[in-house]
Design an enzyme around this catalytic site. Structure first.
Site: not given
Lengths: 226, 281
Positions: B191, B242
């Protein structure tokens, strides 16, 4: 860092043993999280808890589980904010990266810059989930523009360095061609724990793909150098 | 702008009934204040079109649909969700959303809004995992998506404040942090690859950084209507999307991995005002 991973790994191993001993892995709290470190629980949640669909087939012919089992570099480079690489690990990452590179038999002969341009632009490939990328209908892209501004006719990201005028500014000496090939193939050769993908080592791009992208970067007729 | 806001406020009052509008502020006003307090942020102001459209945010339709669904007796037990406890007592929605994820003693675990909704739909209404009400995790009209839009709207303008008093809350938050920085996939992404710096871009999109609480507050303000998807989306869907871009396996909404990451990312916006519902590209 390695010590920490070892501890986490042994806790994980112990957890796995516990699980195979009859207690099914579920999300309902059957496994006692409170005895785990955050590192061990992260491994458990990723690989054992059923949170991710690990059985989905991947484009490379494995199952999705292989995507989230970490290799040595990924483990070493999972640095939290404020954590830094030690010199020994850095040297090993760079040496391993260099050793992974396979060079084109015919030398660094620049390919087709027009195809390289499209590869540099495309972010297609290897995505899974409900909308998996079908590599039979469309070529895998190189994702370059996600992070790099390259030519100025398209908008690139800013996470990577600006590559506008790449060949014009740097020339196309053998050393520069070799360096560029190596950075695209496995950038950890020079930049340990960079966020840039290992496109050659991880079989995202072929040698031909890389030579086409290099043509886009070096060819005087390419918009990159206009 | 003000005229539009006013007319949309009265529309909201008519649509939902004056008593159900808790916050004196509208999401666009929370956003305007956040921008005024953070004049250097390029992330907050990257889409003037979206800011202009906020009074007409299609996510309000989801809020309305969610309220209806919330009050409607449903499922084998023919019960509404009005007795569901989101952490502040049965049926108390004001400020509940910004204090999630949290530990729930009745379930014996940390839950985010998705997991808590599913828990109440099972225990109060009698639904099972196989029922579409629970099985369909994403979509503009998915039950849990619209219910989240409604419940979240009761926390608009309030500071994110997920509790960390229970050891499991702390453990899930810390585990989420490990996962945030854990690199894998065939492109080695975590991330942090995109969200560790402030003001950088992926192509034309300015990225929010996890260490910039003001930007991050806007980033985690879900549910939001996403123009590019033509749908209202939840936090769980943001995470799913994501991970999709990161070339990871599909993560299940409401799963413990999802809850861990959302625990970490909510903590990272602590003290900053939530914009609910939001409007995004």
């Amino acid at each position: 860092m390695f010590k920490k991973n070892l501890v986490a790994a042994s806790i994980l191993a112990a957890t796995s043993l516990l699980l195979t001993g009859g207690c099914a892995a579920t999300n309902t709290g059957k496994v006692d999280y409170s005895k785990m470190t955050p590192e061990a629980l992260a491994e458990y949640l990723t690989l054992e808890s059923g949170s991710f669909d690990l059985d989905q087939p991947t484009q490379e012919g494995t199952t999705a589980r292989s995507r989230v089992v970490q290799d040595d570099l990924q483990k070493a480079c999972s640095l939290k904010k404020g954590q830094e690489l030690d010199d020994q690990t850095r040297a090993k990452i760079m040496a391993d990266a260099a050793a992974s590179i396979k060079y084109p038999a015919g030398g660094f002969k620049l390919g087709d810059w027009k195809r390289g341009r499209e590869l540099a632009w495309s972010g297609f490939g290897f995505r899974l989930g409900n909308n998996p990328d079908n590599h039979k209908t469309r070529e895998v892209g190189a994702n370059c523009y996600n992070c790099h501004q390259i030519a100025t006719d398209r908008t690139g990201g800013t996470l990577g360095t600006v590559l506008t005028g790449y060949g014009k500014l740097r020339g196309n000496s053998e050393d520069m061609l070799k360096y560029t090939y190596e950075v695209i193939y496995n950038p950890h050769t020079y930049y340990a724990c960079t966020i840039m993908p290992r496109s050659g080592t991880k079989n995202i791009l072929s040698q031909k793909d890389i030579l086409d992208i290099m043509a886009y970067l070096f060819d005087p007729n390419s918009p990159v150098n206009k | 702008m003000f005229k539009r806001t006013l007319s949309s406020l009265s529309a909201a009052l008519v649509a939902f009934g004056a008593s159900s509008v808790y916050s004196a502020q509208l999401p666009e006003e929370v956003m305007e204040e956040l921008i005024a307090k953070n004049p250097d942020s390029t992330y907050l102001v990257q889409s003037p079109q979206n800011l202009m459209m906020m009074p007409d945010n299609p996510a309000w339709d989801s809020v309305e649909a969610g309220e209806k669904l919330f009050r409607q007796p449903r499922g084998p037990k023919n019960a509404s969700l009005e007795k569901c406890d989101f952490g502040k007592g049965p049926g108390v929605l004001e400020g509940a959303y910004v204090e999630l994820p949290r530990y729930f003693a009745d379930a014996g675990k940390v839950m985010d809004i998705q997991a808590r909704l599913e828990y109440c739909m099972k225990t109060l209404q009698g639904f099972t995992d196989q029922d579409p009400a629970i099985k369909v995790k994403h979509g503009h009209t998915a039950d849990t998506t619209v219910l989240q839009a409604y419940i979240a709207s009761k926390s608009n303008g309030m500071p994110w404040n997920p509790p960390l008093n229970h050891p499991m809350e702390k453990l899930m938050r810390d585990t989420g942090e490990v996962m945030f920085y854990r690199r894998s996939g065939n492109m080695d992404f975590n991330c942090a690859a995109c969200h560790s710096q402030t003001g950088q871009r992926i192509r034309a999109s300015v990225l929010p950084g996890v260490s910039d609480p003001a930007d991050w507050s806007k980033a985690i303000s879900w549910p939001a209507y996403r123009f590019s998807h033509e749908a209202t989306r939840s936090s769980s869907h943001r995470l799913y999307d994501c991970y999709w871009q990161m070339r990871y396996p599909n993560v299940t909404a409401g799963s413990d991995a999802s809850i861990a990451v959302i625990s970490f990312w909510t903590d990272a916006a602590r003290g900053q005002p939530a914009i609910l519902p939001d409007l995004k590209r």
